[in-house]
Motif scaffolding. Structure first.
Motif, PDB file in Angstrom:
ATOM      1  N   PHE A  50       4.742  -2.674   6.156  1.00 23.91           N
ATOM      2  CA  PHE A  50       5.054  -1.260   6.346  1.00 23.91           C
ATOM      3  C   PHE A  50       3.771  -0.450   6.573  1.00 23.91           C
ATOM      4  N   ILE A  51       2.754  -0.680   5.738  1.00 19.53           N
ATOM      5  CA  ILE A  51       1.488   0.060   5.871  1.00 19.53           C
ATOM      6  C   ILE A  51       0.771  -0.303   7.168  1.00 19.53           C
TER       7      ILE A  51
ATOM      8  N   THR B 196       5.767  -4.333   1.825  1.00 19.87           N
ATOM      9  CA  THR B 196       4.891  -3.176   1.635  1.00 19.87           C
ATOM     10  C   THR B 196       3.680  -3.250   2.557  1.00 19.87           C
TER      11      THR B 196
ATOM     12  N   ASN C  82       2.005  -1.413   9.905  1.00 23.58           N
ATOM     13  CA  ASN C  82       2.713  -0.889  11.070  1.00 23.58           C
ATOM     14  C   ASN C  82       2.352   0.564  11.336  1.00 23.58           C
ATOM     15  N   MET C  83       1.900   1.269  10.288  1.00 21.33           N
ATOM     16  CA  MET C  83       1.460   2.658  10.469  1.00 21.33           C
ATOM     17  C   MET C  83      -0.007   2.742  10.900  1.00 21.33           C
ATOM     18  N   THR C  84      -0.816   1.779  10.471  1.00 21.37           N
ATOM     19  CA  THR C  84      -2.258   1.861  10.733  1.00 21.37           C
ATOM     20  C   THR C  84      -2.719   1.046  11.940  1.00 21.37           C
ATOM     21  N   GLU C  85      -1.924   0.054  12.338  1.00 16.71           N
ATOM     22  CA  GLU C  85      -2.363  -0.847  13.412  1.00 16.71           C
ATOM     23  C   GLU C  85      -1.418  -0.764  14.622  1.00 16.71           C
TER      24      GLU C  85
END
Length: 437
Positions: free
Chosen positions: A359-360, A356, A362-365
């Motif tokens: 996953f997060i 989790t 990879n979207m923000t950084e």
């Protein structure tokens, strides 16, 4: 008007106490005399959490961005986090001559991840005695190396700081390159690795060794921890030596190659120090370190991860299934089914939390997947090793890492128990098989 009294379970109280000390550490580190230049709130909270959870991940330079007072606060948080908040509470109760009640014993049992209440106060006493003696002995030995190099004032201070940090598997260093400048130094390598191996093997094992003085008479847990630690450390050293022989170990003479491989093999077991440049390691070496960080150290230790015994129980379960047996046996002992279920629960929740967070992030950084995965596993296993991207994370990314470090230290089951309401199993239904595999 009557207010309903709030009843907190040991897990809930442990979570709240941990949060309190992290916030207190954050406030102390924000004091003007704790840092020469103001560090923002997110970075200060990150540092306090990393110290309290004995992780060692940093977003600022510990030596440059914090004064001696600030470093002392970090060191105190490391000691409290490593030995356990409730352990210090018990020590104060004992010093004041107060009785330790059942509720307090249950809380200590939860914080030290013990299976029973028997002998738990004696374990606390032993914990402090062993810790103090080991840290002081290590400080004296390191002083022989660092006092001639840095003088009495700095040499003794550096020795104390690294002794406490290493024994508690924190990985904080006063040098920005960790211990890379001592990659071939036998004394520093032996002392530092001995500290975090002893701290990571667990106080239950140390107490067992002290009282029984013989490997043959040790409990099954102690035997698994000692033999498992030895086998994993040696295997990892050989693999890293072979994988990095022509890479990060390439320019070094043979003796320094061996020291470098040895140090880097044992440090992923939640220690946080490094003598090789993590960012320059091969991807195959990084993959091996991911597994080592996920497994972590021992129960009732200063380390994190799912714990070595948890990993061994799952491994034994697989072997038992492949052999077609119904019960898991080792060393003429049969493991209980609830132990297997607990191990599976710990591992499953841990994997889900890591995935989790990855996953997060990879979207923000805007960072490579392997770098993000490495940082998250390092944070969860409170390993403190870094590919060098932690300081560059966004505020949201740092908050996620703070949450992962917090969970990694307390353990996923502690958080799950603190949120869930235990239900009594009064009804047993008829059984039926489902298809798997």
């Amino acid at each position: 008007m009557k207010f309903k009294q709030i009843q907190l379970s040991p897990s809930q109280l442990l979570v709240l106490v941990f949060l309190f000390f992290i916030l207190l550490g954050t406030l102390l580190l924000k004091l003007p005399f704790a840092t020469p230049e103001s560090v923002n709130w997110i970075d200060t909270l990150f540092t306090a959490t990393s110290a309290m959870t004995v992780t060692g991940l940093v977003v600022v330079d510990t030596a440059a961005d914090y004064t001696v007072f600030g470093q002392a606060i970090i060191l105190i948080l490391i000691q409290i986090g490593g030995l356990g908040i409730m352990s210090f509470a018990v020590l104060i109760f004992i010093m004041l001559g107060k009785k330790i009640g059942l509720k307090e014993r249950l809380l200590i049992q939860q914080s030290l991840n013990q299976t029973s209440l028997g002998g738990i106060i004696q374990l606390i006493r032993n914990l402090f005695i062993y810790s103090f003696i080991i840290e002081m002995m290590a400080m004296v030995v390191l002083a022989f190396r660092w006092v001639p190099e840095y003088g009495w004032k700095h040499g003794v201070y550096y020795s104390l700081f690294h002794s406490v940090s290493a024994f508690n598997n924190a990985g904080f260093s006063v040098w920005p390159d960790s211990l890379m400048r001592y990659e071939g130094d036998p004394l520093v390598n032996i002392v530092i690795t001995s500290l975090f191996i002893i701290g990571g093997i667990g106080f239950t094992v140390l107490s067992d060794l002290w009282h029984k003085r013989s490997l043959k008479n040790l409990s099954l847990h102690s035997k698994l921890m000692i033999y498992g630690t030895f086998i994993i450390n040696i295997s990892a050293m050989i693999m890293i030596f072979l994988l990095e022989y022509q890479n990060t170990l390439g320019p070094l003479p043979l003796n320094e190659k061996l020291w470098g491989a040895y140090f880097q093999a044992v440090t992923p077991r939640t220690a946080g120090f490094n003598t090789l440049d993590i960012g320059s390691l091969r991807e195959s070496t990084i993959t091996l370190m991911l597994l080592l960080m996920f497994v972590g150290a021992g129960s009732a230790s200063t380390g994190g991860g799912i714990k070595l015994t948890t990993f061994l129980v799952i491994l034994l379960s697989v072997i038992t299934f492949l052999k077609g047996k119904k019960h898991i046996s080792i060393a003429r002992k049969t493991l209980k089914d609830k132990l297997i279920i607990r191990s599976l629960a710990i591992s499953t929740i841990s994997v889900l939390l890591i995935l989790t967070a990855v996953f997060i992030l990879n979207m923000t950084e805007p960072k490579p997947f392997l770098d993000i995965l490495f940082e998250v596993v390092s944070a969860f296993g409170t390993a403190g090793l870094s590919m060098g991207i932690t300081a560059d994370l966004s505020p949201l990314g740092k908050v996620i890492m703070i949450f992962i470090m917090f969970l990694g230290k307390l353990g996923p089951l502690t958080l799950a128990f603190s949120l869930a309401r235990p239900e009594q199993e009064n009804i047993r239904y008829s059984s039926e098989d489902i298809l798997t595999g």
